[in-house]
Design a protein around this motif. Sequence first.
Motif, PDB file in Angstrom:
ATOM      1  N   ASN A 118       0.827  -1.211   0.000  1.00  5.78           N
ATOM      2  CA  ASN A 118       0.000   0.000   0.000  1.00  5.78           C
ATOM      3  C   ASN A 118       0.855   1.253   0.000  1.00  5.78           C
ATOM      4  O   ASN A 118       0.422   2.302  -0.448  1.00  5.78           O
ATOM      5  CB  ASN A 118      -0.924   0.014   1.226  1.00  5.78           C
ATOM      6  CG  ASN A 118      -1.914  -1.127   1.191  1.00  5.78           C
ATOM      7  OD1 ASN A 118      -2.215  -1.673   0.133  1.00  5.78           O
ATOM      8  ND2 ASN A 118      -2.421  -1.495   2.355  1.00  5.78           N
ATOM      9  N   GLU A 119       2.067   1.142   0.521  1.00  7.73           N
ATOM     10  CA  GLU A 119       2.966   2.292   0.580  1.00  7.73           C
ATOM     11  C   GLU A 119       3.831   2.419  -0.667  1.00  7.73           C
ATOM     12  O   GLU A 119       4.442   3.450  -0.887  1.00  7.73           O
ATOM     13  CB  GLU A 119       3.868   2.197   1.818  1.00  7.73           C
ATOM     14  CG  GLU A 119       3.125   2.324   3.123  1.00  7.73           C
ATOM     15  CD  GLU A 119       2.494   3.689   3.287  1.00  7.73           C
ATOM     16  OE1 GLU A 119       3.101   4.697   2.918  1.00  7.73           O
ATOM     17  OE2 GLU A 119       1.359   3.731   3.797  1.00  7.73           O
ATOM     18  N   GLY A 120       3.953   1.376  -1.448  1.00 12.76           N
ATOM     19  CA  GLY A 120       4.762   1.427  -2.657  1.00 12.76           C
ATOM     20  C   GLY A 120       5.639   0.207  -2.789  1.00 12.76           C
ATOM     21  O   GLY A 120       5.799  -0.574  -1.858  1.00 12.76           O
ATOM     22  N   ASN A 121       6.230   0.041  -3.979  1.00 16.53           N
ATOM     23  CA  ASN A 121       7.036  -1.139  -4.274  1.00 16.53           C
ATOM     24  C   ASN A 121       8.534  -0.925  -4.132  1.00 16.53           C
ATOM     25  O   ASN A 121       9.299  -1.846  -4.365  1.00 16.53           O
ATOM     26  CB  ASN A 121       6.746  -1.637  -5.692  1.00 16.53           C
ATOM     27  CG  ASN A 121       5.509  -2.501  -5.718  1.00 16.53           C
ATOM     28  OD1 ASN A 121       5.109  -3.063  -4.711  1.00 16.53           O
ATOM     29  ND2 ASN A 121       4.897  -2.603  -6.884  1.00 16.53           N
ATOM     30  N   CYS A 122       8.970   0.265  -3.795  1.00 16.29           N
ATOM     31  CA  CYS A 122      10.400   0.515  -3.603  1.00 16.29           C
ATOM     32  C   CYS A 122      10.702   0.586  -2.115  1.00 16.29           C
ATOM     33  O   CYS A 122       9.795   0.729  -1.289  1.00 16.29           O
ATOM     34  CB  CYS A 122      10.812   1.817  -4.292  1.00 16.29           C
ATOM     35  SG  CYS A 122      10.859   1.658  -6.090  1.00 16.29           S
ATOM     36  N   ALA A 123      11.983   0.473  -1.774  1.00 18.12           N
ATOM     37  CA  ALA A 123      12.377   0.504  -0.367  1.00 18.12           C
ATOM     38  C   ALA A 123      13.489   1.514  -0.139  1.00 18.12           C
ATOM     39  O   ALA A 123      14.325   1.753  -0.996  1.00 18.12           O
ATOM     40  CB  ALA A 123      12.828  -0.880   0.086  1.00 18.12           C
ATOM     41  N   MET A 124      13.456   2.075   1.050  1.00 19.16           N
ATOM     42  CA  MET A 124      14.483   3.011   1.500  1.00 19.16           C
ATOM     43  C   MET A 124      14.964   2.570   2.873  1.00 19.16           C
ATOM     44  O   MET A 124      14.284   1.803   3.564  1.00 19.16           O
ATOM     45  CB  MET A 124      13.922   4.427   1.586  1.00 19.16           C
ATOM     46  CG  MET A 124      12.740   4.552   2.539  1.00 19.16           C
ATOM     47  SD  MET A 124      12.272   6.241   2.897  1.00 19.16           S
ATOM     48  CE  MET A 124      13.295   6.572   4.302  1.00 19.16           C
ATOM     49  N   VAL A 125      16.149   3.026   3.253  1.00 18.99           N
ATOM     50  CA  VAL A 125      16.688   2.738   4.584  1.00 18.99           C
ATOM     51  C   VAL A 125      16.779   4.054   5.348  1.00 18.99           C
ATOM     52  O   VAL A 125      17.179   5.082   4.814  1.00 18.99           O
ATOM     53  CB  VAL A 125      18.068   2.028   4.510  1.00 18.99           C
ATOM     54  CG1 VAL A 125      19.104   2.873   3.787  1.00 18.99           C
ATOM     55  CG2 VAL A 125      18.545   1.619   5.887  1.00 18.99           C
ATOM     56  N   HIS A 126      16.351   3.996   6.611  1.00 21.33           N
ATOM     57  CA  HIS A 126      16.423   5.146   7.511  1.00 21.33           C
ATOM     58  C   HIS A 126      16.719   4.624   8.911  1.00 21.33           C
ATOM     59  O   HIS A 126      16.008   3.749   9.412  1.00 21.33           O
ATOM     60  CB  HIS A 126      15.105   5.929   7.511  1.00 21.33           C
ATOM     61  CG  HIS A 126      15.015   6.937   8.617  1.00 21.33           C
ATOM     62  ND1 HIS A 126      15.757   8.084   8.617  1.00 21.33           N
ATOM     63  CD2 HIS A 126      14.291   6.944   9.765  1.00 21.33           C
ATOM     64  CE1 HIS A 126      15.480   8.770   9.729  1.00 21.33           C
ATOM     65  NE2 HIS A 126      14.601   8.094  10.433  1.00 21.33           N
ATOM     66  N   ASN A 127      17.797   5.122   9.514  1.00 20.39           N
ATOM     67  CA  ASN A 127      18.172   4.751  10.873  1.00 20.39           C
ATOM     68  C   ASN A 127      18.306   3.234  11.052  1.00 20.39           C
ATOM     69  O   ASN A 127      17.950   2.688  12.094  1.00 20.39           O
ATOM     70  CB  ASN A 127      17.182   5.342  11.876  1.00 20.39           C
ATOM     71  CG  ASN A 127      17.791   5.477  13.251  1.00 20.39           C
ATOM     72  OD1 ASN A 127      19.003   5.583  13.392  1.00 20.39           O
ATOM     73  ND2 ASN A 127      16.956   5.451  14.267  1.00 20.39           N
ATOM     74  N   GLY A 128      18.773   2.545  10.009  1.00 18.96           N
ATOM     75  CA  GLY A 128      18.999   1.106  10.084  1.00 18.96           C
ATOM     76  C   GLY A 128      17.793   0.248   9.763  1.00 18.96           C
ATOM     77  O   GLY A 128      17.887  -0.973   9.760  1.00 18.96           O
ATOM     78  N   TYR A 129      16.648   0.864   9.491  1.00 19.62           N
ATOM     79  CA  TYR A 129      15.435   0.114   9.170  1.00 19.62           C
ATOM     80  C   TYR A 129      14.958   0.425   7.767  1.00 19.62           C
ATOM     81  O   TYR A 129      15.149   1.519   7.258  1.00 19.62           O
ATOM     82  CB  TYR A 129      14.314   0.432  10.174  1.00 19.62           C
ATOM     83  CG  TYR A 129      14.629  -0.057  11.556  1.00 19.62           C
ATOM     84  CD1 TYR A 129      14.511  -1.404  11.877  1.00 19.62           C
ATOM     85  CD2 TYR A 129      15.079   0.825  12.532  1.00 19.62           C
ATOM     86  CE1 TYR A 129      14.829  -1.857  13.148  1.00 19.62           C
ATOM     87  CE2 TYR A 129      15.393   0.376  13.804  1.00 19.62           C
ATOM     88  CZ  TYR A 129      15.263  -0.965  14.104  1.00 19.62           C
ATOM     89  OH  TYR A 129      15.580  -1.416  15.351  1.00 19.62           O
ATOM     90  N   TRP A 130      14.322  -0.573   7.151  1.00 17.38           N
ATOM     91  CA  TRP A 130      13.801  -0.436   5.801  1.00 17.38           C
ATOM     92  C   TRP A 130      12.326  -0.064   5.849  1.00 17.38           C
ATOM     93  O   TRP A 130      11.577  -0.537   6.699  1.00 17.38           O
ATOM     94  CB  TRP A 130      13.951  -1.736   5.042  1.00 17.38           C
ATOM     95  CG  TRP A 130      15.355  -2.219   4.860  1.00 17.38           C
ATOM     96  CD1 TRP A 130      16.496  -1.708   5.404  1.00 17.38           C
ATOM     97  CD2 TRP A 130      15.754  -3.328   4.073  1.00 17.38           C
ATOM     98  NE1 TRP A 130      17.578  -2.432   5.001  1.00 17.38           N
ATOM     99  CE2 TRP A 130      17.150  -3.447   4.189  1.00 17.38           C
ATOM    100  CE3 TRP A 130      15.063  -4.247   3.293  1.00 17.38           C
ATOM    101  CZ2 TRP A 130      17.872  -4.434   3.535  1.00 17.38           C
ATOM    102  CZ3 TRP A 130      15.782  -5.232   2.653  1.00 17.38           C
ATOM    103  CH2 TRP A 130      17.168  -5.317   2.762  1.00 17.38           C
ATOM    104  N   TYR A 131      11.925   0.751   4.884  1.00 18.49           N
ATOM    105  CA  TYR A 131      10.544   1.189   4.742  1.00 18.49           C
ATOM    106  C   TYR A 131      10.133   1.030   3.285  1.00 18.49           C
ATOM    107  O   TYR A 131      10.902   1.384   2.392  1.00 18.49           O
ATOM    108  CB  TYR A 131      10.393   2.669   5.123  1.00 18.49           C
ATOM    109  CG  TYR A 131      10.720   2.970   6.569  1.00 18.49           C
ATOM    110  CD1 TYR A 131       9.699   3.109   7.493  1.00 18.49           C
ATOM    111  CD2 TYR A 131      12.031   3.124   6.991  1.00 18.49           C
ATOM    112  CE1 TYR A 131       9.978   3.390   8.827  1.00 18.49           C
ATOM    113  CE2 TYR A 131      12.335   3.401   8.315  1.00 18.49           C
ATOM    114  CZ  TYR A 131      11.305   3.532   9.228  1.00 18.49           C
ATOM    115  OH  TYR A 131      11.594   3.806  10.537  1.00 18.49           O
TER     116      TYR A 131
END
Length: 176
Positions: A118-131
């Motif tokens: 629902n948030e999208g098909n790509c991923a990013m890293v922030h503060n050691g966690y993936w979103y």
Amino acid sequence: MTQAINQGQQTKQWAVQEKKIDSACPSDWVKFGSSCYLFHDIRSTWIEAKTHCQERAGDLLQIESSEENDFIKAEMSSHRMYGAWIDCNAIDTDGLCYTADHTLTSYESWTTGNPTNNEGNCAMVHNGYWYSTVCTKVKDVLCEMNIIQPQAKPTKSTPLIACYVLDDSGRLHVPL
């Protein structure tokens, strides 16, 4: 060890150049393990970030271990990067993350509630966690390049040849 010819600024510059040669990474890239990383000061969409990294003989970041994840977290903090794209642009319904070449990622560090299509098909890293997020959002660009290890140890009969380009400022670069 190279001896200094002059005192002052030239001596310091020579030491920096010597360090860059030893690191096996192009200038402005940071070595960790068997990879070099470029913590770029630009922001772009996922596809623009991937293209940008490939133009520099690298690719988008692929985090493959908790040690690498910890390194990335620390370096992103020191470079004031708050969310960088990773090479994951296909999140399936089971929450598995695939790279652009359709390879399943070997390590994951999803934050609670992620990934979600629902948030999208790509991923990013922030503060050691993936979103998971929409691929058209603008995020920081973080590139990775594998260091090519020599196939054989150099001997008198098997010379190791490397190619570097010396730019006008006196820095060494791996040619693209």
